[in-house]
Scaffold this motif. Sequence first.
Motif, PDB file in Angstrom:
ATOM      1  N   GLY A 154       0.828  -1.046   0.027  1.00 21.60           N
ATOM      2  CA  GLY A 154       0.014  -0.090   0.014  1.00 21.60           C
ATOM      3  C   GLY A 154       0.883   1.313  -0.079  1.00 21.60           C
ATOM      4  N   LYS A 155       2.176   1.308  -0.191  1.00 20.84           N
ATOM      5  CA  LYS A 155       2.948   2.227  -0.276  1.00 20.84           C
ATOM      6  C   LYS A 155       3.875   2.447  -1.572  1.00 20.84           C
ATOM      7  N   LEU A 156       3.987   3.728  -1.856  1.00 24.93           N
ATOM      8  CA  LEU A 156       4.951   3.776  -3.107  1.00 24.93           C
ATOM      9  C   LEU A 156       6.179   4.140  -2.591  1.00 24.93           C
ATOM     10  N   PHE A 157       7.303   3.586  -3.444  1.00 25.38           N
ATOM     11  CA  PHE A 157       8.927   3.628  -2.633  1.00 25.38           C
ATOM     12  C   PHE A 157       9.559   4.269  -4.056  1.00 25.38           C
ATOM     13  N   ASP A 210      23.310  12.220  -3.647  1.00 26.39           N
ATOM     14  CA  ASP A 210      22.747  12.395  -2.443  1.00 26.39           C
ATOM     15  C   ASP A 210      21.445  11.414  -2.417  1.00 26.39           C
ATOM     16  N   SER A 211      21.578  10.081  -2.236  1.00 34.94           N
ATOM     17  CA  SER A 211      20.666   9.019  -2.591  1.00 34.94           C
ATOM     18  C   SER A 211      19.601   9.068  -1.395  1.00 34.94           C
ATOM     19  N   TRP A 212      18.324   8.665  -1.595  1.00 36.36           N
ATOM     20  CA  TRP A 212      17.518   8.574  -0.886  1.00 36.36           C
ATOM     21  C   TRP A 212      16.333   7.618  -1.644  1.00 36.36           C
ATOM     22  N   VAL A 213      15.649   7.094  -0.664  1.00 35.44           N
ATOM     23  CA  VAL A 213      13.977   6.585  -0.988  1.00 35.44           C
ATOM     24  C   VAL A 213      12.943   7.295  -0.232  1.00 35.44           C
ATOM     25  N   TYR A 214      12.255   7.979  -1.065  1.00 29.51           N
ATOM     26  CA  TYR A 214      11.074   8.585  -0.318  1.00 29.51           C
ATOM     27  C   TYR A 214       9.709   7.441  -0.572  1.00 29.51           C
ATOM     28  N   VAL A 215       8.821   7.515   0.641  1.00 26.07           N
ATOM     29  CA  VAL A 215       7.851   6.582   0.742  1.00 26.07           C
ATOM     30  C   VAL A 215       6.389   7.564   0.518  1.00 26.07           C
ATOM     31  N   TYR A 216       5.463   7.157   0.065  1.00 24.84           N
ATOM     32  CA  TYR A 216       4.095   7.797  -0.231  1.00 24.84           C
ATOM     33  C   TYR A 216       3.213   6.830   0.124  1.00 24.84           C
ATOM     34  N   ASP A 217       2.036   7.285   0.636  1.00 28.56           N
ATOM     35  CA  ASP A 217       0.665   6.435   0.502  1.00 28.56           C
ATOM     36  C   ASP A 217       0.342   6.109  -0.802  1.00 28.56           C
ATOM     37  N   LEU A 244       5.032  10.041   3.262  1.00 27.87           N
ATOM     38  CA  LEU A 244       5.087   9.294   4.625  1.00 27.87           C
ATOM     39  C   LEU A 244       6.594   9.375   5.468  1.00 27.87           C
ATOM     40  N   SER A 245       7.341   9.074   4.626  1.00 25.10           N
ATOM     41  CA  SER A 245       8.828   9.237   5.184  1.00 25.10           C
ATOM     42  C   SER A 245       9.810   9.211   4.152  1.00 25.10           C
ATOM     43  N   ARG A 246      11.332   9.598   4.563  1.00 21.25           N
ATOM     44  CA  ARG A 246      12.491   9.600   3.850  1.00 21.25           C
ATOM     45  C   ARG A 246      13.478   8.730   4.585  1.00 21.25           C
TER      46      ARG A 246
END
Length: 284
Positions: free
Chosen positions: A104-107, A123-130, A137-139
């Motif tokens: 249920g989340k997008l990464f 500068d690498s990240w994963v962002y998380v979305y509903d 939701l988070s980074r």
Amino acid sequence: MNHTSTLGILLLLIVTFSANADEPAHGASKPTNEAIPRQSADGAAMFHVRCDGTYKHHLQGICNDQTSIYWSFTTTLVKTDRDGNVLKKIPVVNHHGDLCLHDGKLFVAVNLGKFNDPQGNADSWVYVYDADTLEELSRHQTQEVFHGAGGIGVRDGHFFVVGGLPNGVDENYVYEYDGELRFLRKHIIKSGHTLMGIQTATFAHGRWWFGCYGNPPTLLVTDTDFTMQGRYPINCSLGIAGLTDGRLLVGSGRCDQDRGCNGSATTAVPDEKAGFRLQSGAAR
């Protein structure tokens, strides 16, 4: 890729996007925005769908569930129904890359630094979305992705991030994270060099599928241990995702300097000789 890329690389990508687009040129008559059902020789339904609207930057990746398709346009995250009608969209930071759907989340793989820099100034990240609302939701930092996070896939609850690759490096890298996005290990794909590394990733039908830029664009297929199974001159560098019936969904798009960028997705059938076969008949 980062906007500091060289002019030569930008021109190559523009040519690649235009040559591999399967939509009419901007300004041409546009069909109604709905999936186009067809029937293949084996009776399987197939479709080609256009994401409604145009966007400032090009398509970076797609993923899907049974009711929706999710599109990352670098600075805009879009959710549509299966006919391409926009349900939600939000502005996002540059550079949002490929994305995957889990629980249920997008990464989304995100790079805020220099992409493809040999010195690793990413500068690498994963962002998380509903996935329902597209609320952030988070980074999570994924600084291990040395040349810049560009794509992400999921398998058995673990996340696998791919990204840039400078010239002169003849293997690609996959960075594995657990379900909480804690770094576990780095995998090596003995793929030979691909332009700017790997842009899109998905695990589907027992294999990994990796889309790469190039002239021609390149598809890499590996087993679960990232051992090469095939390298094909076919384009899924703007998105690839699995479907539950054994097929794939392949992204494509086109940019116009004045009007912006668009995106499409087409069903495809895995093929050992070709990598996959598009079911719409569109050239790739």
